[in-house]
Design a protein around this motif. Structure first.
Motif, PDB file in Angstrom:
ATOM      1  N   UNK A  29      41.146  37.965  36.047  1.00 46.48           N
ATOM      2  CA  UNK A  29      41.307  39.380  36.411  1.00 46.48           C
ATOM      3  C   UNK A  29      40.946  40.297  35.251  1.00 46.48           C
ATOM      4  N   UNK A  30      41.350  39.915  34.036  1.00 42.67           N
ATOM      5  CA  UNK A  30      41.048  40.725  32.855  1.00 42.67           C
ATOM      6  C   UNK A  30      39.555  40.738  32.548  1.00 42.67           C
ATOM      7  N   UNK A  31      38.827  39.748  33.040  1.00 45.28           N
ATOM      8  CA  UNK A  31      37.370  39.738  32.869  1.00 45.28           C
ATOM      9  C   UNK A  31      36.685  40.565  33.944  1.00 45.28           C
ATOM     10  N   UNK A  32      37.129  40.428  35.179  1.00 42.67           N
ATOM     11  CA  UNK A  32      36.457  41.105  36.292  1.00 42.67           C
ATOM     12  C   UNK A  32      36.722  42.614  36.294  1.00 42.67           C
ATOM     13  N   UNK A  33      37.941  43.021  35.958  1.00 44.25           N
ATOM     14  CA  UNK A  33      38.274  44.453  35.972  1.00 44.25           C
ATOM     15  C   UNK A  33      37.309  45.303  35.176  1.00 44.25           C
ATOM     16  N   UNK A  34      37.114  45.009  33.865  1.00 41.99           N
ATOM     17  CA  UNK A  34      36.187  45.830  33.076  1.00 41.99           C
ATOM     18  C   UNK A  34      34.721  45.644  33.442  1.00 41.99           C
ATOM     19  N   UNK A  35      34.366  44.494  34.039  1.00 43.66           N
ATOM     20  CA  UNK A  35      32.981  44.342  34.489  1.00 43.66           C
ATOM     21  C   UNK A  35      32.650  45.410  35.527  1.00 43.66           C
ATOM     22  N   UNK A  36      33.598  45.678  36.406  1.00 40.45           N
ATOM     23  CA  UNK A  36      33.374  46.710  37.433  1.00 40.45           C
ATOM     24  C   UNK A  36      33.389  48.098  36.807  1.00 40.45           C
ATOM     25  N   UNK A  37      34.421  48.389  36.008  1.00 37.53           N
ATOM     26  CA  UNK A  37      34.587  49.764  35.519  1.00 37.53           C
ATOM     27  C   UNK A  37      33.634  50.122  34.383  1.00 37.53           C
TER      28      UNK A  37
END
Length: 460
Positions: A329-337
């Motif tokens: 989750x900590x990897x995917x969150x900033x990939x989107x934002x």
């Protein structure tokens, strides 16, 4: 007693998450996701180990041996051990590239080096797509673990509670919470595995268990199985440290040498695998009738351990899945934002990432409940896509000059071919489909990079 011990450790994990935030106040986006590049060797070590030795260690590995025999363990152990030398040499370079480009995510590296928006989007989009099965893997493992330990709850409730806990850890202090909880998780996991293995040896006898199991499973590998094991080891070792969450963990270190120190000690964790093999062989030797092979380790634990120790095993298994889920989750969150929505101000990226994390958890839950698959399938699906980043990452780490379009075409070719071959159940005599696709990726990249140059130098 089992439930009381389990809940006690879960409450303690929440305390550690809260404690991890002390002294850091309102976290910036860099502190929330990569700890402002301040972690020393111990925290990086436990954080990285927490991602590597996940619920698959206690569920997938013993389940694979139970279902497919000891030859399954050759692949599982081999690719991790082969990856560590790569991590020793490449990890520090990943950290240096991250510092050079002020990166938080894997797509940040591609954006910084290649300067291509299209390539950044390809890496960001496919990272999210191929990490969906990895989240499903953690939920599937958690359900199998808790059911194997006798918790007969509806899978819906189990995955919802797991998702809520993972999100809570993240919301409290991001990667700092993960690092602190990883210390507790590793202690519990190692104690649980060693205790179960020792109990098997003490109560059933190591020699007796191995002899009884050998009558039911074969230690022989045919040529096809050998080719699959060897090719899968190589393929997944190459993809091991280009996983988006693995790259992000490297970014938390305070120096390149910090990463070297952690990689030297990583193989020590492999000492727990003989105890897992012993538990798996016990399940085979006792002819235990399991609802799923994934319950093999826990069936041994339930039969041999006292209630209080079973609570510790349950907590170790649960935290193993939850911690990796939080890392994804900590990897995917900033990939989107940061990468899919690049115009978002930094002060809003953290809150936006939390919304993304909720959406990701919901999708993973839906996939878990709709398509419960074997762990080997889920692991392979993620690696099929993620390992295709390897050539592009090597270009970044060694500051090579390769056309962004060539890297993009290589990634898309490799990923598309891997999905097509997997869907058609293609057979290359046991050679891993992902390795075949990676070879095509390299070929396409080379042709796309050098063909225009060759065309320009051709005589008129």
């Amino acid at each position: 007693m089992t439930t009381a011990v389990f809940l006690g450790f879960i409450v303690f994990s929440l305390y550690l998450a809260i404690r991890s935030k002390k002294g850091h106040g309102a976290q910036s986006v860099h502190d929330f996701f990569v700890a402002s590049r301040q972690f020393g060797a111990y925290l990086v070590f436990f954080l990285a180990a927490g991602e590597i030795y996940s619920i698959g260690t206690m569920v997938g590995f013993p389940g694979g041996i139970y279902a497919k025999g000891p030859t399954y363990g050759v692949w599982f152990l081999g690719y991790i051990l082969l990856a560590y030398p790569l991590g020793y040499f490449l990890g520090p370079k990943i950290w240096q590239a991250g510092a050079r480009y002020n990166a938080i995510t894997l797509p940040d590296l591609f954006k910084g080096h290649y300067g291509s928006r299209a390539l950044e989007l390809i890496v960001a989009g496919s990272s999210i797509l191929f990490l969906l099965p990895w989240g499903q893997l953690q939920f599937t493992g958690l359900v199998a673990a808790l059911k194997g330990l006798g918790w007969e709850f509806d899978p819906m409730y189990l995955v919802l509670i797991s998702a809520a806990l993972a999100f809570t850890y993240i919301a409290i202090s991001g990667v700092r919470a993960s690092a602190y909880i990883a210390i507790l998780k590793d202690i519990l996991m190692v104690v649980a595995i060693v205790a179960t293995g020792v109990a098997v040896g003490w109560k059933a006898g190591v020699g007796d268990v191995f002899h009884a199991a050998s009558l039911q499973v074969s230690n022989q590998m045919n040529d096809t199985q050998l080719r699959f094991s060897m090719s899968t080891m190589l393929f997944q070792a190459l993809g091991f440290y280009v996983m988006p969450f693995a790259v992000q963990n490297f970014f938390t270190a305070k120096s390149a040498n910090t990463i070297r120190r952690t990689q030297v000690a990583m193989p020590l964790y492999m000492l727990m695998y003989p105890f897992l093999v012993l538990a798996s062989y016990y399940a085979i030797s006792q002819n235990l009738q399991l609802a799923s092979p994934n319950e093999a380790f826990f069936a041994a634990a339930v039969r041999l351990l006292p209630d209080w120790l079973l609570g510790l095993v349950t907590a170790g298994a649960a935290l193993s899945g939850l911690l990796v889920l939080a890392g994804i989750c900590l990897a995917i969150g900033p990939i989107v934002t940061r990468n899919l929505l690049p115009g978002m101000p930094e002060q809003r990226q953290k809150q936006g990432a939390k919304v993304v994390i909720v959406v990701y958890l919901v999708l993973s839950i839906a996939m878990t409940l709709a398509t419960p698959n074997l762990m080997l399938t889920l692991i392979n699906t993620t690696y099929y896509g993620v390992t295709q980043f390897f050539p592009g990452v090597i270009v970044i780490l060694f500051s090579l000059k390769v056309r962004p379009m060539a890297i993009a075409l290589g990634i898309l070719s490799g990923q598309g071919l891997a999905i097509a071959l997997y869907a058609q159940q293609a057979d290359f005599g046991g050679i891993n489909l992902g390795l075949v696709s990676l070879a095509v990726n390299l070929l396409v990249t080379a042709v796309a990079n050098y063909a225009p140059r060759l065309a320009r130098v051709q005589p008129a």
